[in-house]
Design an enzyme around this catalytic site. Structure first.
Site, PDB file in Angstrom:
ATOM      1  CB  SER A   1      44.647  35.050  40.630  1.00 30.16           C
ATOM      2  OG  SER A   1      44.881  36.115  39.514  1.00 30.16           O
TER       3      SER A   1
ATOM      4  CG  HIS B   1      44.700  38.654  43.398  1.00 29.97           C
ATOM      5  ND1 HIS B   1      45.373  39.357  44.445  1.00 29.97           N
ATOM      6  CD2 HIS B   1      45.558  38.756  42.349  1.00 29.97           C
ATOM      7  CE1 HIS B   1      46.303  39.802  44.010  1.00 29.97           C
ATOM      8  NE2 HIS B   1      46.546  39.419  42.785  1.00 29.97           N
TER       9      HIS B   1
ATOM     10  CG  ASP C   1      46.400  39.760  38.827  1.00 31.47           C
ATOM     11  OD1 ASP C   1      47.025  40.204  40.002  1.00 31.47           O
ATOM     12  OD2 ASP C   1      46.325  38.355  39.018  1.00 31.47           O
TER      13      ASP C   1
ATOM     14  CG  MET D   1      48.463  42.826  34.146  1.00 32.13           C
ATOM     15  SD  MET D   1      48.845  41.328  33.713  1.00 32.13           S
ATOM     16  CE  MET D   1      48.832  40.241  34.869  1.00 32.13           C
TER      17      MET D   1
ATOM     18  CG  HIS E   1      48.491  43.045  42.020  1.00 34.45           C
ATOM     19  ND1 HIS E   1      49.101  41.817  41.581  1.00 34.45           N
ATOM     20  CD2 HIS E   1      49.434  44.014  42.111  1.00 34.45           C
ATOM     21  CE1 HIS E   1      50.196  42.171  41.295  1.00 34.45           C
ATOM     22  NE2 HIS E   1      50.547  43.428  41.797  1.00 34.45           N
TER      23      HIS E   1
ATOM     24  CG  MET F   1      50.850  44.465  38.381  1.00 32.40           C
ATOM     25  SD  MET F   1      50.422  42.552  37.974  1.00 32.40           S
ATOM     26  CE  MET F   1      48.747  42.298  38.416  1.00 32.40           C
TER      27      MET F   1
ATOM     28  CG  MET G   1      54.760  41.228  42.585  1.00 32.51           C
ATOM     29  SD  MET G   1      53.139  40.616  42.556  1.00 32.51           S
ATOM     30  CE  MET G   1      53.199  39.365  41.074  1.00 32.51           C
TER      31      MET G   1
ATOM     32  CG  PHE H   1      52.862  36.696  31.624  1.00 30.54           C
ATOM     33  CD1 PHE H   1      51.907  36.854  30.491  1.00 30.54           C
ATOM     34  CD2 PHE H   1      53.899  37.491  31.593  1.00 30.54           C
ATOM     35  CE1 PHE H   1      52.509  37.707  29.498  1.00 30.54           C
ATOM     36  CE2 PHE H   1      54.060  38.295  30.666  1.00 30.54           C
ATOM     37  CZ  PHE H   1      53.537  38.382  29.590  1.00 30.54           C
ATOM     38  N   GLY H   2      50.231  34.749  34.631  1.00 30.81           N
ATOM     39  CA  GLY H   2      50.006  33.485  35.487  1.00 30.81           C
ATOM     40  C   GLY H   2      50.592  32.413  35.175  1.00 30.81           C
TER      41      GLY H   2
ATOM     42  CG  ASP I   1      50.039  37.941  43.060  1.00 30.21           C
ATOM     43  OD1 ASP I   1      49.672  36.897  42.714  1.00 30.21           O
ATOM     44  OD2 ASP I   1      49.845  39.071  42.636  1.00 30.21           O
TER      45      ASP I   1
ATOM     46  N   GLY J   1      46.387  31.359  41.112  1.00 30.55           N
ATOM     47  CA  GLY J   1      45.737  31.414  39.816  1.00 30.55           C
ATOM     48  C   GLY J   1      45.629  30.081  39.244  1.00 30.55           C
TER      49      GLY J   1
END
Ligand code: DX5
Ligand code: ZN
Length: 215
Positions: free
Chosen positions: A8, A33, A35, A37, A66, A68, A137, A143-144, A175, A197
């Protein structure tokens, strides 16, 4: 078929993004990956199209994006243009999920659905045949570096049952909170894609860690 590993980018060092991208290029990782957001669907803002453009420029592996974000339909073609190979939208953010999945495919991408920890995967039954990937999920998104939610194993089993019952296939991606301690059990249960991640980027040797996650 062996499982895929998708580091990630959220956990990369954005001041050294090209270095971290090259690391993933030179590793046994399968996908990047990515992310996205928006600060509305999740309580965090990550990055958008300018960073996607830098990623696309250097990444030599497929981008697993992904979203979000609320109302993801507005951006499907933009993410296709930005080079997404897989595009996952959240079931909780889509009023017309079937339409969103068709739009993703019409734009030339693989269609994924991401599912929050509280959402029952049986809600996917009527679109199961339209899916290329389900992103489970295993933390609350945003958050990682969070702890893995153990109920995820049951959700993998439920998806495997659904696949057998309906005679359909799609990737099962995990994930959040994937570590060297739990990845094997996840794969044995039926996961086909592991996002990682913190486990990769906080490791003293990220390349070796990616190889270990591929074992
Ligand atoms: C969380 C993101 C994840 C995150 C995973 O909202 O969707 O992809 O980067 O990070 P780790 O592996 O550190 O839990
Ligand atoms: Zn993610």
């Amino acid at each position: 078929m062996s499982h895929k590993v998708a580091p990630s980018v959220l956990s990369a060092d954005f001041g050294n993004l090209q270095r971290d991208i090259e690391m993933i290029n030179n590793s046994n990782a399968d996908w990047f990956h990515v992310d996205i957001m928006d600060g509305v669907f999740v309580p965090n803002i990550s990055f958008g199209f300018p960073v996607m453009a830098s990623l696309k420029k250097h990444a030599q592996k497929p981008l697993d994006v992904h979203l979000m974000i609320v109302d993801p339909d507005r951006y499907i073609t933009r993410f296709a243009e930005a080079g997404a190979h897989v595009l996952s939208v959240h079931i909780e953010a889509c009023t017309h999920l079937h339409r969103s999945l068709q739009a993703i495919k019409a734009a030339g991408m693989k269609a994924g659905v991401a599912v929050n920890p509280h959402t029952n995967v049986n809600q996917l039954e009527d679109v199961a045949g339209d899916l290329d990937l389900v992103c489970l999920m295993s933390v609350n998104p945003g958050f990682g570096g969070q702890s893995f939610i153990e109920n995820t194993y049951r959700k993998i089993e439920a998806l495997k049952n659904m696949q057998a019952r309906l005679g359909v296939q799609f990737d099962i991606e995990i994930d959040g909170g994937v570590t060297l301690a739990n990845y094997k059990k996840l794969v044995d249960t039926g996961a086909t894609v592991l996002v990682a991640g913190n486990t990769v980027f906080s490791a003293s040797n990220p390349i070796d860690t990616i190889s270990a996650l591929k074992q």
